[in-house]
Scaffold this active site. Structure first.
Site, PDB file in Angstrom:
ATOM      1  N   HIS A 170       0.827  -1.203   0.000  1.00  0.00           N
ATOM      2  CA  HIS A 170       0.000   0.000   0.000  1.00  0.00           C
ATOM      3  C   HIS A 170       0.863   1.257   0.000  1.00  0.00           C
ATOM      4  CE1 HIS A 170      -0.341   0.799   4.669  1.00  0.00           C
ATOM      5  NE2 HIS A 170       0.890   0.659   4.278  1.00  0.00           N
TER       6      HIS A 170
ATOM      7  N   CYS B 212       5.201   5.469   5.022  1.00  0.00           N
ATOM      8  CA  CYS B 212       4.059   4.858   4.321  1.00  0.00           C
ATOM      9  C   CYS B 212       3.634   5.672   3.105  1.00  0.00           C
ATOM     10  CB  CYS B 212       2.893   4.642   5.277  1.00  0.00           C
ATOM     11  SG  CYS B 212       3.066   3.125   6.242  1.00  0.00           S
TER      12      CYS B 212
ATOM     13  N   HIS C  23       4.933  -0.119  -0.496  1.00  0.00           N
ATOM     14  CA  HIS C  23       5.710  -1.001   0.373  1.00  0.00           C
ATOM     15  C   HIS C  23       4.744  -2.038   0.929  1.00  0.00           C
ATOM     16  CE1 HIS C  23       3.865   1.891   3.034  1.00  0.00           C
ATOM     17  NE2 HIS C  23       3.865   0.943   3.942  1.00  0.00           N
TER      18      HIS C  23
ATOM     19  N   HIS D 229       3.261  -5.109   3.754  1.00  0.00           N
ATOM     20  CA  HIS D 229       3.105  -5.527   5.148  1.00  0.00           C
ATOM     21  C   HIS D 229       2.654  -6.983   5.161  1.00  0.00           C
ATOM     22  CE1 HIS D 229       3.435  -1.631   7.175  1.00  0.00           C
ATOM     23  NE2 HIS D 229       2.745  -1.102   6.184  1.00  0.00           N
TER      24      HIS D 229
ATOM     25  N   ASP E 192      -4.730 -10.859  -0.719  1.00  0.00           N
ATOM     26  CA  ASP E 192      -3.387 -11.434  -0.623  1.00  0.00           C
ATOM     27  C   ASP E 192      -2.570 -11.171  -1.890  1.00  0.00           C
ATOM     28  OD1 ASP E 192      -1.325 -12.823   0.664  1.00  0.00           O
ATOM     29  OD2 ASP E 192      -1.893 -14.715  -0.304  1.00  0.00           O
ATOM     30  N   HIS E 193      -1.343 -10.686  -1.700  1.00  0.00           N
ATOM     31  CA  HIS E 193      -0.417 -10.348  -2.785  1.00  0.00           C
ATOM     32  C   HIS E 193      -0.969  -9.273  -3.725  1.00  0.00           C
ATOM     33  CE1 HIS E 193       1.643 -13.836  -1.224  1.00  0.00           C
ATOM     34  NE2 HIS E 193       2.701 -13.493  -1.935  1.00  0.00           N
TER      35      HIS E 193
ATOM     36  N   GLU F  34      -0.978  -4.860  11.580  1.00  0.00           N
ATOM     37  CA  GLU F  34      -0.197  -4.382  10.439  1.00  0.00           C
ATOM     38  C   GLU F  34       1.275  -4.700  10.658  1.00  0.00           C
ATOM     39  OE1 GLU F  34      -1.094  -0.773   7.700  1.00  0.00           O
ATOM     40  OE2 GLU F  34       0.224  -0.046   9.284  1.00  0.00           O
TER      41      GLU F  34
HETATM   42 NI    NI Z   1       2.542   0.908   5.585  1.00  0.00          NI
END
Ligand code: NI
Length: 135
Positions: A15, A34, A40, A42, A80-81, A125
């Protein structure tokens, strides 16, 4: 007699937190790392809990297999992914913070949980940062 039944799950997603109507500097001040324009990732951890009366016939509040399949279909397959900002419709206009992601997840699951049962979602997160939503 109410019992809370929980299932853990996880997904990896990328995100970027920013507002297009703010300058890069303001986004940087508010969202820090972020706000990386290249996104990037998580490793999100999830705890989905359903609270309700034990069914007299089955002895279940909710069948764990049903809950597991629901999380796979409605959450893991969707998130996911994925790059949340780019690939998930909702987050094209909503900042994908942990707070907004946990509300999204709750909304995805709620229609499939028996109305008399309570639904709570906890989203990690990072191992130390987590949010909780129960409607
Ligand atoms: Ni982040």
């Amino acid at each position: 007699m109410k019992v809370k039944v929980s299932r853990k799950a996880h997904f990896n997603a990328a995100h970027r937190l920013y507002r297009p109507d703010w300058s890069f500097e303001k986004n940087d001040n508010v969202f820090g790392l972020c706000n990386n324009p290249n996104f990037h990732g998580h490793n999100y951890e999830l705890i989905v809990s359903v609270t309700g009366e034990i069914d007299e016939e089955t002895g279940f509040v909710i069948d764990m297999k049903v809950l597991k399949d629901l999380i796979r279909e409605k959450i893991e397959k969707q998130l996911d992914h994925k790059n949340l900002n780019v690939e998930v419709e909702w987050f094209k206009t909503v900042n994908p913070t942990a707070e907004n992601i946990v509300v999204y997840i709750w909304n995805q699951l709620r229609p499939f949980i028996q109305a008399s049962n309570e639904l709570e979602v906890v989203l990690y997160e990072t191992p130390r940062n987590y949010v909780t939503f129960s409607g």
